[in-house]
Design a protein around this motif. Sequence first.
Motif, PDB file in Angstrom:
ATOM      1  N   LYS A  72     -10.592  -8.953  -8.133  1.00  0.00           N
ATOM      2  CA  LYS A  72     -10.035  -7.578  -8.818  1.00  0.00           C
ATOM      3  C   LYS A  72      -8.642  -7.121  -8.810  1.00  0.00           C
ATOM      4  CE  LYS A  72     -12.537  -4.182  -8.101  1.00  0.00           C
ATOM      5  NZ  LYS A  72     -13.978  -2.796  -7.294  1.00  0.00           N
ATOM      6  N   VAL A  73      -7.717  -6.815  -9.179  1.00  0.00           N
ATOM      7  CA  VAL A  73      -5.969  -6.223  -9.392  1.00  0.00           C
ATOM      8  C   VAL A  73      -6.335  -4.920  -9.611  1.00  0.00           C
ATOM      9  CG1 VAL A  73      -3.644  -6.592 -10.175  1.00  0.00           C
ATOM     10  CG2 VAL A  73      -5.720  -8.623 -10.260  1.00  0.00           C
ATOM     11  N   GLU A  74      -6.068  -4.150  -8.533  1.00  0.00           N
ATOM     12  CA  GLU A  74      -5.815  -3.256  -9.053  1.00  0.00           C
ATOM     13  C   GLU A  74      -4.776  -1.955  -8.066  1.00  0.00           C
ATOM     14  OE1 GLU A  74      -8.889  -0.491  -7.307  1.00  0.00           O
ATOM     15  OE2 GLU A  74     -10.463  -1.891  -8.295  1.00  0.00           O
ATOM     16  N   GLU A  75      -3.731  -0.791  -8.467  1.00  0.00           N
ATOM     17  CA  GLU A  75      -2.832  -0.350  -7.823  1.00  0.00           C
ATOM     18  C   GLU A  75      -3.458  -0.307  -6.710  1.00  0.00           C
ATOM     19  OE1 GLU A  75      -0.227   0.384 -10.117  1.00  0.00           O
ATOM     20  OE2 GLU A  75      -1.361   0.125 -11.435  1.00  0.00           O
ATOM     21  N   ALA A  76      -2.391  -0.610  -5.984  1.00  0.00           N
ATOM     22  CA  ALA A  76      -2.571  -0.023  -4.781  1.00  0.00           C
ATOM     23  C   ALA A  76      -1.640   1.315  -4.317  1.00  0.00           C
ATOM     24  CB  ALA A  76      -1.391  -1.449  -3.541  1.00  0.00           C
ATOM     25  N   PRO A  77      -2.315   2.107  -3.961  1.00  0.00           N
ATOM     26  CA  PRO A  77      -1.620   3.612  -3.761  1.00  0.00           C
ATOM     27  C   PRO A  77      -0.916   3.765  -2.765  1.00  0.00           C
ATOM     28  CG  PRO A  77      -4.241   3.542  -4.345  1.00  0.00           C
ATOM     29  CD  PRO A  77      -3.916   2.194  -3.310  1.00  0.00           C
ATOM     30  N   GLY A  78       0.393   4.198  -2.411  1.00  0.00           N
ATOM     31  CA  GLY A  78       1.470   4.130  -2.025  1.00  0.00           C
ATOM     32  C   GLY A  78       2.626   3.244  -1.564  1.00  0.00           C
ATOM     33  N   ALA A  79       2.362   2.080  -2.534  1.00  0.00           N
ATOM     34  CA  ALA A  79       2.555   0.698  -2.457  1.00  0.00           C
ATOM     35  C   ALA A  79       4.681   0.935  -2.864  1.00  0.00           C
ATOM     36  CB  ALA A  79       2.053  -0.360  -2.850  1.00  0.00           C
ATOM     37  N   ALA A  80       4.420   1.408  -4.105  1.00  0.00           N
ATOM     38  CA  ALA A  80       5.594   2.093  -4.910  1.00  0.00           C
ATOM     39  C   ALA A  80       6.767   2.052  -4.113  1.00  0.00           C
ATOM     40  CB  ALA A  80       5.132   2.497  -5.784  1.00  0.00           C
ATOM     41  N   VAL A  81       6.564   3.251  -3.078  1.00  0.00           N
ATOM     42  CA  VAL A  81       7.406   4.219  -2.263  1.00  0.00           C
ATOM     43  C   VAL A  81       7.924   3.241  -1.143  1.00  0.00           C
ATOM     44  CG1 VAL A  81       5.931   6.452  -2.777  1.00  0.00           C
ATOM     45  CG2 VAL A  81       5.487   5.557  -1.286  1.00  0.00           C
ATOM     46  N   ALA A  82       7.183   2.173  -0.419  1.00  0.00           N
ATOM     47  CA  ALA A  82       7.440   1.372   0.336  1.00  0.00           C
ATOM     48  C   ALA A  82       9.632   0.650   0.231  1.00  0.00           C
ATOM     49  CB  ALA A  82       7.185   0.269   0.495  1.00  0.00           C
ATOM     50  N   GLU A  83      10.115   0.398   1.041  1.00  0.00           N
ATOM     51  CA  GLU A  83      11.344   0.541   1.415  1.00  0.00           C
ATOM     52  C   GLU A  83      11.394  -1.404   0.160  1.00  0.00           C
ATOM     53  OE1 GLU A  83      13.757   0.953   4.478  1.00  0.00           O
ATOM     54  OE2 GLU A  83      12.517   2.941   4.991  1.00  0.00           O
ATOM     55  N   ASN A  84      10.630  -1.962   0.762  1.00  0.00           N
ATOM     56  CA  ASN A  84      10.846  -3.453   0.678  1.00  0.00           C
ATOM     57  C   ASN A  84       9.824  -3.484  -0.922  1.00  0.00           C
ATOM     58  OD1 ASN A  84      12.236  -4.111   2.596  1.00  0.00           O
ATOM     59  ND2 ASN A  84      10.425  -4.810   3.554  1.00  0.00           N
ATOM     60  N   ARG A  85      10.218  -3.485  -1.959  1.00  0.00           N
ATOM     61  CA  ARG A  85      10.155  -3.563  -3.259  1.00  0.00           C
ATOM     62  C   ARG A  85       8.956  -5.264  -3.139  1.00  0.00           C
ATOM     63  NH1 ARG A  85       8.387   0.344  -5.667  1.00  0.00           N
ATOM     64  NH2 ARG A  85       8.537  -0.511  -7.794  1.00  0.00           N
ATOM     65  N   ASP A  88       3.304  -3.695  -6.619  1.00  0.00           N
ATOM     66  CA  ASP A  88       2.866  -2.459  -5.685  1.00  0.00           C
ATOM     67  C   ASP A  88       1.730  -2.661  -6.946  1.00  0.00           C
ATOM     68  OD1 ASP A  88       3.453  -1.730  -9.101  1.00  0.00           O
ATOM     69  OD2 ASP A  88       4.376   0.304  -8.439  1.00  0.00           O
ATOM     70  N   ARG A  89       1.056  -3.745  -6.735  1.00  0.00           N
ATOM     71  CA  ARG A  89      -0.819  -3.440  -7.063  1.00  0.00           C
ATOM     72  C   ARG A  89      -1.577  -4.832  -6.159  1.00  0.00           C
ATOM     73  NH1 ARG A  89      -2.284  -2.539 -12.118  1.00  0.00           N
ATOM     74  NH2 ARG A  89      -3.862  -3.862 -12.675  1.00  0.00           N
ATOM     75  N   MET A  90      -2.861  -4.931  -6.004  1.00  0.00           N
ATOM     76  CA  MET A  90      -3.250  -5.551  -4.875  1.00  0.00           C
ATOM     77  C   MET A  90      -4.569  -6.141  -5.274  1.00  0.00           C
ATOM     78  SD  MET A  90      -5.385  -2.436  -2.925  1.00  0.00           S
ATOM     79  CE  MET A  90      -5.855  -0.710  -3.822  1.00  0.00           C
ATOM     80  N   TYR A  91      -4.838  -7.541  -4.643  1.00  0.00           N
ATOM     81  CA  TYR A  91      -5.663  -8.039  -4.808  1.00  0.00           C
ATOM     82  C   TYR A  91      -7.382  -7.466  -3.873  1.00  0.00           C
ATOM     83  CZ  TYR A  91      -3.471 -11.867  -7.287  1.00  0.00           C
ATOM     84  OH  TYR A  91      -2.949 -13.081  -7.735  1.00  0.00           O
ATOM     85  N   ILE A  92      -8.651  -7.132  -4.582  1.00  0.00           N
ATOM     86  CA  ILE A  92      -9.624  -6.982  -3.915  1.00  0.00           C
ATOM     87  C   ILE A  92     -10.200  -7.939  -3.577  1.00  0.00           C
ATOM     88  CG2 ILE A  92     -11.782  -4.981  -3.615  1.00  0.00           C
ATOM     89  CD1 ILE A  92      -9.588  -3.267  -4.362  1.00  0.00           C
ATOM     90  N   ILE A  93     -10.465  -8.958  -3.263  1.00  0.00           N
ATOM     91  CA  ILE A  93     -11.436 -10.003  -2.623  1.00  0.00           C
ATOM     92  C   ILE A  93     -13.100  -9.044  -2.991  1.00  0.00           C
ATOM     93  CG2 ILE A  93     -12.407 -12.384  -2.252  1.00  0.00           C
ATOM     94  CD1 ILE A  93      -9.917 -12.937  -1.804  1.00  0.00           C
TER      95      ILE A  93
END
Length: 129
Positions: A72-85, A88-93
Amino acid sequence: MDPPYYILFSTQPASSSSLGHPTIQYQYADDSPLALLPQHPDEHVLLLDYDQTSPVPTVNSTSRTLAVTGIKVEEAPGAAVAENRHNDRMYIIEGTTVPVEDKLLQLSSERPSPHVIIAQFKQRKVNLH
């Protein structure tokens, strides 16, 4: 768009569900395929093949005790605020363990009969659905 930066693995045996962070190793076309083999009996190796022309990669397991059931591809909570852009989504295997009966057969020194192999295949298909 770049692929999701984060990857999680979810196991779903009948009794529980858990998320974990896999160790990631990049494999290139000119690398030895021997690096894809497990280094110890309890290690599970999953192959995620990312193709820029496909919206979702393919995932396979080389383990006899773990089967991949989806990704699945889902939102990664908190990833959008990281300094390195990053994306901001994540794979869940998603995966599931092979039933204990199958593990015992694999440890047996005898080669199972074709009837046993077909029965195992049918049972695994039932478990995956």
